[in-house]
Write a protein that holds these residues in place. Structure first.
Motif, PDB file in Angstrom:
ATOM      1  N   PHE A  45       0.864  -1.184   0.000  1.00 10.12           N
ATOM      2  CA  PHE A  45       0.000   0.000   0.000  1.00 10.12           C
ATOM      3  C   PHE A  45       0.899   1.233   0.000  1.00 10.12           C
ATOM      4  CE2 PHE A  45       0.678  -1.269   4.376  1.00 10.12           C
ATOM      5  CZ  PHE A  45       0.979  -0.094   5.027  1.00 10.12           C
ATOM      6  N   THR A  46       0.340   2.353  -0.412  1.00  8.08           N
ATOM      7  CA  THR A  46       1.116   3.585  -0.603  1.00  8.08           C
ATOM      8  C   THR A  46       0.547   4.692   0.273  1.00  8.08           C
ATOM      9  OG1 THR A  46       1.531   2.927  -2.895  1.00  8.08           O
ATOM     10  CG2 THR A  46       1.993   5.209  -2.304  1.00  8.08           C
ATOM     11  N   ASN A  60       5.129   9.406  -1.894  1.00  2.90           N
ATOM     12  CA  ASN A  60       5.064   8.066  -2.500  1.00  2.90           C
ATOM     13  C   ASN A  60       5.823   7.068  -1.615  1.00  2.90           C
ATOM     14  OD1 ASN A  60       4.440   6.085  -4.347  1.00  2.90           O
ATOM     15  ND2 ASN A  60       6.140   6.572  -5.719  1.00  2.90           N
ATOM     16  N   ILE A  61       5.223   6.801  -0.459  1.00  2.58           N
ATOM     17  CA  ILE A  61       5.838   5.858   0.482  1.00  2.58           C
ATOM     18  C   ILE A  61       5.176   4.493   0.273  1.00  2.58           C
ATOM     19  CG2 ILE A  61       6.295   5.335   2.894  1.00  2.58           C
ATOM     20  CD1 ILE A  61       5.969   8.305   3.501  1.00  2.58           C
ATOM     21  N   LYS A  62       5.937   3.547  -0.236  1.00  2.00           N
ATOM     22  CA  LYS A  62       5.423   2.211  -0.491  1.00  2.00           C
ATOM     23  C   LYS A  62       5.752   1.287   0.675  1.00  2.00           C
ATOM     24  CE  LYS A  62       5.561   2.407  -5.555  1.00  2.00           C
ATOM     25  NZ  LYS A  62       6.058   1.761  -6.791  1.00  2.00           N
ATOM     26  N   VAL A  63       4.740   0.586   1.111  1.00  4.87           N
ATOM     27  CA  VAL A  63       4.906  -0.347   2.222  1.00  4.87           C
ATOM     28  C   VAL A  63       4.565  -1.743   1.710  1.00  4.87           C
ATOM     29  CG1 VAL A  63       4.242  -0.910   4.583  1.00  4.87           C
ATOM     30  CG2 VAL A  63       4.217   1.480   3.811  1.00  4.87           C
ATOM     31  N   TYR A  75       8.669  -2.457   7.876  1.00  8.29           N
ATOM     32  CA  TYR A  75       8.696  -1.042   8.263  1.00  8.29           C
ATOM     33  C   TYR A  75       8.913  -0.181   7.023  1.00  8.29           C
ATOM     34  CZ  TYR A  75      13.777  -1.337   7.777  1.00  8.29           C
ATOM     35  OH  TYR A  75      15.050  -1.511   7.274  1.00  8.29           O
ATOM     36  N   PHE A  76       8.726   1.099   7.190  1.00  5.66           N
ATOM     37  CA  PHE A  76       8.973   2.063   6.123  1.00  5.66           C
ATOM     38  C   PHE A  76       9.531   3.342   6.745  1.00  5.66           C
ATOM     39  CE2 PHE A  76       4.658   2.600   7.598  1.00  5.66           C
ATOM     40  CZ  PHE A  76       4.487   3.965   7.698  1.00  5.66           C
ATOM     41  N   VAL A 189      -2.686   6.630  -0.346  1.00  5.72           N
ATOM     42  CA  VAL A 189      -2.843   6.813  -1.788  1.00  5.72           C
ATOM     43  C   VAL A 189      -3.432   5.557  -2.431  1.00  5.72           C
ATOM     44  CG1 VAL A 189      -1.642   7.315  -3.943  1.00  5.72           C
ATOM     45  CG2 VAL A 189      -0.937   8.442  -1.820  1.00  5.72           C
ATOM     46  N   ARG A 190      -2.963   4.394  -2.011  1.00  5.18           N
ATOM     47  CA  ARG A 190      -3.427   3.140  -2.628  1.00  5.18           C
ATOM     48  C   ARG A 190      -3.595   2.091  -1.539  1.00  5.18           C
ATOM     49  NH1 ARG A 190       0.251   1.137  -7.379  1.00  5.18           N
ATOM     50  NH2 ARG A 190      -0.539   3.131  -8.175  1.00  5.18           N
ATOM     51  N   ASP A 191      -4.738   1.422  -1.583  1.00 11.03           N
ATOM     52  CA  ASP A 191      -5.014   0.339  -0.639  1.00 11.03           C
ATOM     53  C   ASP A 191      -4.379  -0.964  -1.124  1.00 11.03           C
ATOM     54  OD1 ASP A 191      -6.548   2.007   0.971  1.00 11.03           O
ATOM     55  OD2 ASP A 191      -8.370   1.619  -0.190  1.00 11.03           O
ATOM     56  N   PRO A 192      -4.039  -1.859  -0.211  1.00 14.36           N
ATOM     57  CA  PRO A 192      -3.533  -3.168  -0.642  1.00 14.36           C
ATOM     58  C   PRO A 192      -4.638  -4.004  -1.273  1.00 14.36           C
ATOM     59  CG  PRO A 192      -3.802  -3.120   1.742  1.00 14.36           C
ATOM     60  CD  PRO A 192      -4.056  -1.719   1.257  1.00 14.36           C
ATOM     61  N   VAL A 193      -4.276  -4.782  -2.251  1.00 11.50           N
ATOM     62  CA  VAL A 193      -5.231  -5.661  -2.932  1.00 11.50           C
ATOM     63  C   VAL A 193      -5.286  -6.980  -2.169  1.00 11.50           C
ATOM     64  CG1 VAL A 193      -5.817  -6.820  -5.088  1.00 11.50           C
ATOM     65  CG2 VAL A 193      -4.712  -4.559  -5.135  1.00 11.50           C
TER      66      VAL A 193
END
Length: 298
Positions: A45-46, A60-63, A75-76, A189-193
């Motif tokens: 997720f972002t 734009n932090i991607k986890v 972690y991020f 920004v984006r949910d995990p699928v």
């Protein structure tokens, strides 16, 4: 190719058309789907963090997280929004590896057992039915796997629900120091699928239903149902109808028991005595005291 043709001609693959073999193929396939959709999962997720100082913002932090879902090790780097471009490590919360690994382990063992049982059905049918030990062992193992599928699928469904909660943006923002300042703006920004993990749970419960249904067909092979089977009574033979009447013109062929014992037996076809002036007269019936002819009147 010739070997396959010989096996087909010999009828050894006939078992795959029967419920016992066909359901075993379904168990084998759905076990693959179960551990493949869970064990191969990798999601992300972002996040976006906008600081008051735009130079420190990170949008734009991607986890990333994956099986076996030891989220406390993931972690991020998040900006602190306090100048000098400082960052801090933010760890996710929770360890859900136990339920995920348990689910995948049951799926792998179910896959191996169903494959071995299918090979036994096809190539070692005589050994399988020898002394009836094969069906008995198969029935017990099938019952155990049906129970394990239910337990593991339930545990994994609960674990997946916790994973969705642990990767929720609202919970994660509470762990980011920069998001505690209302002047900074944090958002997902984006949910995990999670569709693949949802499918794995569905396959888990579907496997439970399939193995539980196959338990009945395996149980019938054991012969344990024989004492409970009720067979219909044998059909009784019909007795021939008594020959009451003899051929026409010969009267009764048989007399009843009353006539044989010397009782009254009317002669329906012969002449019976008739009364005369003193009683009965032979040849016809006349009333007592009445002349039977004109000459008697003279």
């Amino acid at each position: 190719m010739d070997v396959v043709n010989q096996l087909v001609a010999g009828g050894q693959f006939r078992v795959v058309k029967e419920p016992l073999g066909f359901i075993k193929i379904l168990e084998w396939l759905f076990s693959i789907f179960a551990f493949a959709t869970c064990g191969s999962y990798s999601g992300e997720f972002t996040l976006s963090i906008d600081c008051v100082n735009k130079t420190e913002s990170k949008r734009n932090i991607k986890v990333d997280f994956e099986y076996p879902f030891k989220l406390h090790q993931e972690y991020f780097e998040a900006p602190t929004c306090r100048g000098a471009g400082a960052t801090t490590k933010v760890f996710l919360v929770g360890d859900y590896s136990s339920c995920a690994e348990f689910f995948v382990t049951i799926a792998v063992f179910a896959f191996l057992y169903s494959l071995g049982a299918l090979v036994t059905y096809i190539f070692l049918q005589n050994k399988y039915r020898e002394n009836n030990k094969g069906p008995m062992i198969d029935c017990i193992v099938t019952a155990v796997f049906a129970f394990l599928w239910l337990v593991s699928s339930s545990a994994w469904a609960k674990g997946l629900s916790d994973i969705k909660l642990a990767t929720d943006a609202e919970l994660i923002k509470e762990q980011i120091p920069a998001c505690q300042n209302t002047e900074n703006r944090c958002q997902e920004v984006r949910d995990p699928v999670m569709s693949g993990l949802n499918t794995s749970v569905a396959f888990g419960f579907l496997n439970c239903i399939i193995w539980l249904g196959n338990l009945w067909f395996v149980f019938k092979e054991t012969g344990w149902t024989a004492p409970f089977m009720k067979y219909p009574p044998p059909a009784q033979e019909k007795q021939p109808a008594p020959d009451t009447y003899a051929p026409q013109g010969q009267g009764y062929a048989q007399q009843d028991s009353y006539g044989q014992q010397g009782g009254y037996q009317p002669d329906y076809y012969g002449q019976q005595p008739e009364y005369n002036q003193q009683g009965y007269s032979q040849g016809g019936y006349s009333q007592q005291g009445v002349p039977t002819s004109f000459s008697n009147q003279m």
